[in-house]
Design a protein around this motif. Structure first.
Motif, PDB file in Angstrom:
ATOM      1  N   ASP A   1       0.844  -1.442   0.353  1.00 34.22           N
ATOM      2  CA  ASP A   1      -0.308  -0.327  -0.189  1.00 34.22           C
ATOM      3  C   ASP A   1       0.924   1.086   0.022  1.00 34.22           C
ATOM      4  N   SER A   2       0.097   2.162  -0.508  1.00 31.79           N
ATOM      5  CA  SER A   2       1.269   3.284  -0.411  1.00 31.79           C
ATOM      6  C   SER A   2       1.307   4.297   0.790  1.00 31.79           C
ATOM      7  N   TYR A   3       0.428   4.302   1.830  1.00 33.91           N
ATOM      8  CA  TYR A   3       0.716   4.279   3.104  1.00 33.91           C
ATOM      9  C   TYR A   3       1.214   3.111   4.260  1.00 33.91           C
ATOM     10  N   ASP A   4       2.386   3.420   4.517  1.00 37.15           N
ATOM     11  CA  ASP A   4       3.859   2.589   5.561  1.00 37.15           C
ATOM     12  C   ASP A   4       2.949   3.302   6.791  1.00 37.15           C
ATOM     13  N   PRO A   5       2.337   2.514   7.569  1.00 34.98           N
ATOM     14  CA  PRO A   5       2.437   2.713   9.249  1.00 34.98           C
ATOM     15  C   PRO A   5       3.448   2.956   9.528  1.00 34.98           C
ATOM     16  N   LEU A   6       4.480   2.123   8.962  1.00 37.92           N
ATOM     17  CA  LEU A   6       5.723   2.168   9.994  1.00 37.92           C
ATOM     18  C   LEU A   6       7.196   3.008   9.415  1.00 37.92           C
ATOM     19  N   ALA A   7       6.564   4.201   8.691  1.00 37.25           N
ATOM     20  CA  ALA A   7       7.180   4.933   7.664  1.00 37.25           C
ATOM     21  C   ALA A   7       8.167   5.366   9.188  1.00 37.25           C
ATOM     22  N   PRO A   8       9.025   5.795   9.341  1.00 36.49           N
ATOM     23  CA  PRO A   8       9.324   6.889  10.683  1.00 36.49           C
ATOM     24  C   PRO A   8       8.171   7.980  11.381  1.00 36.49           C
ATOM     25  N   ARG A   9       8.049   8.771   9.917  1.00 34.54           N
ATOM     26  CA  ARG A   9       6.775  10.034  11.341  1.00 34.54           C
ATOM     27  C   ARG A   9       5.488   9.198  11.302  1.00 34.54           C
ATOM     28  N   ALA A  10       5.285   8.282  10.842  1.00 36.89           N
ATOM     29  CA  ALA A  10       4.300   7.172  11.203  1.00 36.89           C
ATOM     30  C   ALA A  10       4.725   6.927  12.746  1.00 36.89           C
ATOM     31  N   LEU A  11       5.600   6.604  13.404  1.00 38.48           N
ATOM     32  CA  LEU A  11       5.703   5.982  14.330  1.00 38.48           C
ATOM     33  C   LEU A  11       6.306   6.681  15.294  1.00 38.48           C
ATOM     34  N   ARG A  12       6.448   7.819  15.103  1.00 40.44           N
ATOM     35  CA  ARG A  12       6.300   9.284  15.889  1.00 40.44           C
ATOM     36  C   ARG A  12       5.125   9.380  15.923  1.00 40.44           C
ATOM     37  N   ASP A  13       4.770   9.562  15.361  1.00 41.29           N
ATOM     38  CA  ASP A  13       3.219  10.300  15.470  1.00 41.29           C
ATOM     39  C   ASP A  13       2.826   8.793  16.882  1.00 41.29           C
ATOM     40  N   LEU A  14       2.898   7.854  16.457  1.00 38.06           N
ATOM     41  CA  LEU A  14       2.186   6.694  17.158  1.00 38.06           C
ATOM     42  C   LEU A  14       2.604   6.692  18.952  1.00 38.06           C
ATOM     43  N   VAL A  15       3.817   7.347  18.483  1.00 42.01           N
ATOM     44  CA  VAL A  15       4.747   7.268  19.949  1.00 42.01           C
ATOM     45  C   VAL A  15       6.044   8.166  19.719  1.00 42.01           C
ATOM     46  N   PRO A  16       4.922   9.305  20.686  1.00 42.92           N
ATOM     47  CA  PRO A  16       6.016  10.862  20.736  1.00 42.92           C
ATOM     48  C   PRO A  16       6.849  10.910  21.121  1.00 42.92           C
ATOM     49  N   ASP A  17       6.889  10.387  22.106  1.00 42.41           N
ATOM     50  CA  ASP A  17       8.374  10.131  22.718  1.00 42.41           C
ATOM     51  C   ASP A  17       9.187   8.552  22.232  1.00 42.41           C
ATOM     52  N   LEU A  18       9.438   8.630  21.063  1.00 42.04           N
ATOM     53  CA  LEU A  18       9.062   6.907  20.590  1.00 42.04           C
ATOM     54  C   LEU A  18      11.289   6.901  20.972  1.00 42.04           C
ATOM     55  N   ALA A  19      11.928   8.106  20.437  1.00 40.77           N
ATOM     56  CA  ALA A  19      13.535   7.642  21.128  1.00 40.77           C
ATOM     57  C   ALA A  19      13.539   7.013  22.130  1.00 40.77           C
ATOM     58  N   ALA A  20      12.934   7.557  23.383  1.00 44.64           N
ATOM     59  CA  ALA A  20      13.151   7.226  24.546  1.00 44.64           C
ATOM     60  C   ALA A  20      12.717   6.291  24.867  1.00 44.64           C
ATOM     61  N   HIS A  21      11.940   5.020  23.655  1.00 46.57           N
ATOM     62  CA  HIS A  21      11.675   3.435  24.364  1.00 46.57           C
ATOM     63  C   HIS A  21      12.387   2.540  24.420  1.00 46.57           C
ATOM     64  N   ASP A  22      12.550   1.342  24.942  1.00 46.89           N
ATOM     65  CA  ASP A  22      13.203   0.214  24.193  1.00 46.89           C
ATOM     66  C   ASP A  22      12.718  -0.032  23.236  1.00 46.89           C
ATOM     67  N   VAL A  23      12.650  -1.074  22.652  1.00 53.58           N
ATOM     68  CA  VAL A  23      12.078  -1.537  21.158  1.00 53.58           C
ATOM     69  C   VAL A  23      12.383  -3.025  21.038  1.00 53.58           C
ATOM     70  N   TYR A  24      11.015  -3.678  21.333  1.00 52.05           N
ATOM     71  CA  TYR A  24      11.655  -5.122  20.854  1.00 52.05           C
ATOM     72  C   TYR A  24      10.913  -5.776  19.637  1.00 52.05           C
ATOM     73  N   LEU A  25      11.318  -6.482  19.063  1.00 54.26           N
ATOM     74  CA  LEU A  25      10.613  -6.729  17.240  1.00 54.26           C
ATOM     75  C   LEU A  25      10.780  -8.286  17.037  1.00 54.26           C
ATOM     76  N   CYS A  26       9.346  -8.297  16.047  1.00 61.24           N
ATOM     77  CA  CYS A  26       9.049  -9.951  16.026  1.00 61.24           C
ATOM     78  C   CYS A  26       8.209  -9.666  14.968  1.00 61.24           C
ATOM     79  N   GLY A  27       8.777 -10.309  13.331  1.00 68.16           N
ATOM     80  CA  GLY A  27       7.831 -10.669  12.878  1.00 68.16           C
ATOM     81  C   GLY A  27       8.951 -11.114  11.408  1.00 68.16           C
ATOM     82  N   PRO A  28       7.726 -11.152  10.174  1.00 70.39           N
ATOM     83  CA  PRO A  28       8.431 -11.845   8.641  1.00 70.39           C
ATOM     84  C   PRO A  28       9.882 -11.147   8.774  1.00 70.39           C
ATOM     85  N   PRO A  29      10.870 -11.839   8.187  1.00 75.70           N
ATOM     86  CA  PRO A  29      12.090 -10.753   8.129  1.00 75.70           C
ATOM     87  C   PRO A  29      12.094  -9.407   7.076  1.00 75.70           C
ATOM     88  N   ALA A  30      11.896  -9.902   6.095  1.00 78.31           N
ATOM     89  CA  ALA A  30      11.632  -8.414   5.512  1.00 78.31           C
ATOM     90  C   ALA A  30      10.807  -7.461   6.186  1.00 78.31           C
TER      91      ALA A  30
END
Length: 510
Positions: A454-483
């Motif tokens: 899709d043209s809209y990527d909800p995991l784009a940097p700006r979208a992530l910052r809008d969802l989690v405003p203080d994103l840089a202050a977080h630890d991130v745990y990630l699990c999903g398909p390799p791509a």
């Protein structure tokens, strides 16, 4: 301009505030909190009700409120940098051993022989390191992580094959120059020596392992075939050891022979203990059996496995086991699946999506099926946490370890956020449980729906910052398909999250 909140595929779940004062539980439990229906906009949280949620484990629908489980015994963990430094220090010691015995000479055959000695010693040491990385030593697995160990093993394998090839070529050239013969004649002469014939057979076995591990070949080879070829590496290592003991670098010193033999013996004991003795002992001690197989969605099932004294396994949320179900079509392969819920009442739960022949057979398991489970493995656990706030980011069936962490990671209201990426609503696994956990913990939960193209990527940097405003202050745990995991990692770094605080593990490589 289209914002993330106005996009039709963005589905936030924002829980209502919790009372902050402690509330005594009434003697009779309140009924379960109903799950809000799916909507294209915000999903309202059900009001908080006094009294505990019923504690029946793994019941369909809302899950129990996160209780404080008994703290497991802290696991001994070897940090990745310590292991890397130890491996490099060992390689330096091997090079020093070669340097002490080297005799400088300008003769061509001596130069070839000196190079053959160095590459041979480093190749033998490299084989030991490769075997140690895959020995499933708990301190190494829990500290480094199974997927990182697998990547190191694959990279180290390329270096070792290169060293073996260089050793063979240098030794052959040195012998040919020394005897004034051609390479074909020199090859025939050398194969008459038993130790060299053993080394040649070992080299052929290592080459077979390397060929079947190449990406272009691996996808065309059955997993059982690949495993069987890899077992040949153990025989190859033994043949190489026989060759090394007969070589001039070890034969001339009793102390060197003793140290080299002790190193090989130690690795052999670790392999036998952790890959054979420990799993068999665990199978006899815990008597694991399937108690239920439950449909969770299209092509997705949860398998509940119960045994004796399961708490002694000290399995942490985020970890995985290698499961061997003793029924036709499944017993020959150990499949890595992470726990999709914390351990309760001697019960382990995994949630599996049908992606191949083996995973499709799992949905046909029957209660009472014996299970052999080795583990726990993996380092995607709470010990990696370095910040108060945590973002859990899951894609597809990668929600399974994230669901267990979502329930158990310590934190107050707003400290834990879960983003769940799926192509559509039917791809949301364990949705009702996630919503119930979010309400009970006052945690943020966002379902990010849409196709990857899709043209809209909800995991784009700006979208992530809008969802989690203080994103840089977080630890991130990630699990999903390799791509998805690779793209999300790059976007998180561009959004300001340091790479050191992005914790992921690819269980398919474990």
């Amino acid at each position: 301009m289209t914002t993330e909140a106005s996009h039709p595929l963005y589905v936030p779940l924002r829980p209502e505030p919790f009372p902050t004062a402690p509330m005594p539980a009434p003697p009779i439990p309140a009924p379960p909190v109903p799950t809000a229906p799916f909507r294209a906009g915000p999903v309202p949280a059900a009001p908080f009700r006094a009294g505990p949620v019923p504690a029946a484990p793994f019941r369909a629908g809302p899950v129990p409120a996160p209780a404080a489980p008994a703290a497991p015994v802290p696991a001994l963990r070897l940090p990745p940098d310590r292991l890397r430094d130890a491996v490099l220090a060992g390689a330096g010691a091997v090079a020093l051993l070669w340097g002490v015995q080297a005799r400088p000479s300008a003769r061509l055959d001596a130069l070839f022989a000196t190079g053959a000695h160095l590459t041979g010693l480093l190749a033998g040491y490299g084989v030991l390191v490769l075997l140690l990385l895959m020995a499933r030593v708990p301190a190494v697995e829990h500290g480094v992580g199974a997927d990182r160990l697998a990547r190191w093993h694959a990279l180290g394998g390329r270096y070792v094959l290169g060293l073996i090839g260089a050793h063979a070529l240098l030794a052959l050239c040195g012998y040919a120059v020394h005897t004034h013969t051609d390479l074909v004649t020199a090859t025939g002469d050398l194969l008459a020596y038993g130790a060299i014939a053993a080394a040649t057979a070992g080299t052929a076995l290592f080459a077979a392992v390397g060929i079947t591990s190449a990406r272009a070949v691996r996808s065309r080879v059955r997993h059982e075939t690949w495993r069987a070829v890899h077992l040949g590496a153990l025989l190859a290592a033994a043949l190489g050891f026989v060759h090394q003991l007969a070589g001039p670098d070890l034969a001339g010193s009793l102390l060197t022979r003793w140290l080299w033999s002790m190193a090989h013996g130690t690795v052999a004991v670790l392999l036998l203990w952790y890959r054979l003795v420990v799993p068999v002992r665990a199978a006899l001690r815990h008597d694991l059996r399937v108690v239920e197989v439950r449909d969770e969605g299209p092509g997705v099932v949860s398998v509940l496995v119960r045994g004796r004294g399961v708490a002694r396994l000290c399995a942490e949320p985020g970890q995985f086991f290698r499961w061997r179900f003793l029924r036709r079509g499944l017993w020959a392969t150990a499949l890595p699946f992470s726990l999709s819920a914390p351990v309760r009442d001697d019960t382990l739960r995994i949630t599996v999506k049908a992606l191949g022949d083996h995973t499709r057979r799992i949905r046909r398991l029957r209660p009472g099926t014996r299970v052999l489970a080795s583990g726990p493995f993996g380092a995607l656990t709470a010990h990696r946490r370095t910040r108060r706030k945590v973002l859990l980011l899951a894609g597809g069936v990668g929600i399974t370890p994230m669901r267990a962490l979502f329930e158990t990671l310590p934190g107050g209201p707003g400290d834990v956020t879960l983003l769940y990426r799926a192509s559509n609503e039917s791809g949301l696994v364990l949705r009702e449980e996630l919503e119930a956990i979010a309400r009970e913990r006052q945690a943020a939960l966002h379902f990010l729906l849409g196709r990857s193209d899709d043209s809209y990527d909800p995991l784009a940097p700006r979208a992530l910052r809008d969802l989690v405003p203080d994103l840089a202050a977080h630890d991130v745990y990630l699990c999903g398909p390799p791509a998805m995991a690779k793209a999300a990692t790059a976007n998180l770094i561009r959004a300001g999250v340091p790479a050191s605080r992005i914790h992921s593990e690819d269980f398919d490589h474990a």
